[in-house]
Design a protein around this motif. Structure first.
Motif, mmCIF file in Angstrom:
data_model
loop_
_atom_site.group_PDB
_atom_site.id
_atom_site.type_symbol
_atom_site.label_atom_id
_atom_site.label_comp_id
_atom_site.label_asym_id
_atom_site.label_seq_id
_atom_site.Cartn_x
_atom_site.Cartn_y
_atom_site.Cartn_z
ATOM 1 N N SER A 189 26.212 28.832 -16.677
ATOM 2 C CA SER A 189 25.627 27.759 -17.477
ATOM 3 C C SER A 189 24.777 28.267 -18.629
ATOM 4 O O SER A 189 24.412 27.490 -19.506
ATOM 5 C CB SER A 189 24.762 26.859 -16.585
ATOM 6 N N ALA A 230 24.500 24.468 -20.339
ATOM 7 C CA ALA A 230 24.119 23.275 -19.585
ATOM 8 C C ALA A 230 23.306 22.309 -20.444
ATOM 9 O O ALA A 230 23.574 21.107 -20.468
ATOM 10 C CB ALA A 230 23.331 23.664 -18.334
ATOM 11 N N ALA A 233 25.619 20.706 -22.826
ATOM 12 C CA ALA A 233 26.497 19.714 -22.199
ATOM 13 C C ALA A 233 25.793 18.383 -22.025
ATOM 14 O O ALA A 233 26.380 17.317 -22.218
ATOM 15 C CB ALA A 233 26.982 20.238 -20.845
ATOM 16 N N VAL A 242 32.409 19.359 -13.500
ATOM 17 C CA VAL A 242 32.067 20.725 -13.102
ATOM 18 C C VAL A 242 32.578 20.941 -11.682
ATOM 19 O O VAL A 242 32.162 20.239 -10.758
ATOM 20 C CB VAL A 242 30.548 20.949 -13.162
ATOM 21 N N TYR A 259 24.278 22.460 -14.624
ATOM 22 C CA TYR A 259 25.134 21.547 -15.388
ATOM 23 C C TYR A 259 24.927 20.113 -14.911
ATOM 24 O O TYR A 259 24.746 19.188 -15.716
ATOM 25 C CB TYR A 259 26.609 21.922 -15.206
ATOM 26 N N SER A 262 21.902 18.273 -16.112
ATOM 27 C CA SER A 262 21.685 18.200 -17.558
ATOM 28 C C SER A 262 21.857 16.802 -18.135
ATOM 29 O O SER A 262 21.317 16.498 -19.197
ATOM 30 C CB SER A 262 22.632 19.162 -18.283
ATOM 31 N N VAL A 266 27.683 14.322 -16.677
ATOM 32 C CA VAL A 266 28.231 15.458 -15.933
ATOM 33 C C VAL A 266 28.424 15.095 -14.462
ATOM 34 O O VAL A 266 27.497 14.610 -13.806
ATOM 35 C CB VAL A 266 27.313 16.687 -16.038
#
Length: 302
Positions: A189, A230, A233, A242, A259, A262, A266
């Motif tokens: 990440s 991360a 993202a 992910v 991730y 974040s 996600v």
């Protein structure tokens, strides 16, 4: 126990650092950026490579040129009898190659996608013996320009981090390229962890470690902390899947959790028991990726 070769490298770097920490840092970076040999190393890799050859021969092979290097793209056309599901860019990890992702690319083509699988610089069919994150992002940029953009990104390990950085525009002078959906599989990440880990592995002293990180930042044109995939993202708002295994021994599971934390865009899904390498060829993982991309198509149709 460390191998004899590693002990020699550590001893040599320690000796250089006593005279010039900066020289030791530069040497450590050269070791890091030098890509491994391309021949399959294990019986499993040899079997996988042999099994992939007939599939890889069906691709159109295109050399991409960019500032600082070249890469080879393998383009698999969408099947004419299938409804077109979108164009996907697939990128392998460090020490790997597009051929090792054949199960994934076959699954995507079978689902109606046009697929472009990169051999990053120093890997597979591509020339050179050096690879850095900025080089990978420039190769992704070259693929985007050559093929007219991509609807979806999918990357394993270093390839996933490179795609996330490319989508977020984290490499100076390279424009951001944002797909409609992004998948990472067993991917780091952020880059600070990588170079801290390298320093521990090579047993660099504090001054040589500072020199290593300073050298990386001069080459990259930005602080190491800027290459946080991360954080990037989370700002994208692009739906991102992910996939990671908690038993991954190469990229710790904390990267997947970073991730996931974040942003609400996600989704983290565990593929425990598949480690770092088997995960990319596992049928349930490929099916999940195909479905994740199909959700986008169903959303647009609605």
């Amino acid at each position: 126990m460390a191998s004899f070769g590693l002990k020699v490298i550590r001893l040599a770097l320690s000796g250089v650092a006593k005279v010039s920490p900066d020289a030791a840092g530069r040497a450590a970076f050269r070791l890091f950026a030098t890509t491994p040999g391309r021949r399959p190393r294990t019986a499993k890799e040899k079997e996988l490579f042999a099994r992939s050859q007939a599939w890889m021969q069906q691709a159109e092979h295109v050399e991409l040129r960019f500032a600082g290097g070249t890469a080879v793209a393998h383009r698999f056309a969408a099947r004419p009898c299938e409804a077109f599901a979108g164009r996907v860019l697939v990128v392998h990890g460090w020490g790997s190659r597009a051929a090792y992702l054949s199960a994934l690319t076959e699954g995507l083509v079978a689902a109606g996608h046009e697929v472009v699988a990169l051999d990053l610089p120093g890997h597979g069919s591509s020339r050179g013996r050096t690879l850095t994150l900025p080089m990978a992002v420039r190769a992704i940029d070259a693929a985007w320009q050559r093929f007219g953009g991509f609807d979806y990104f999918c990357g394993h390990s270093f390839g996933g981090a490179s795609l996330a950085c490319a989508a977020s525009g984290l490499v100076p002078s390279v424009p951001a390229h944002r797909p409609r959906r992004l998948v990472t599989i067993g991917s780091p990440s952020e880059m600070t962890w990588l170079f801290k880990d390298l320093g521990r592995f090579l047993k660099l002293g504090a001054r040589a470690q500072d020199a290593l990180e300073g050298h990386v930042e001069r080459i990259a044109g930005a602080p190491l902390s800027a290459f946080d995939a991360a954080n990037g993202a989370g700002r994208l708002e692009t739906p991102m899947l992910v996939i990671h295994a908690e038993d991954d021994k190469e990229v710790p599971a904390m990267h997947a959790r970073r991730y996931a934390a974040s942003g609400p865009n996600v989704t983290l899904e565990w593929a425990n028991g598949l480690g770092h390498r088997r995960i990319v060829s596992a049928e349930p993982v490929i099916d999940r990726i195909v479905d994740f991309f199909a959700q986008d198509g169903r959303r647009i149709a609605a």
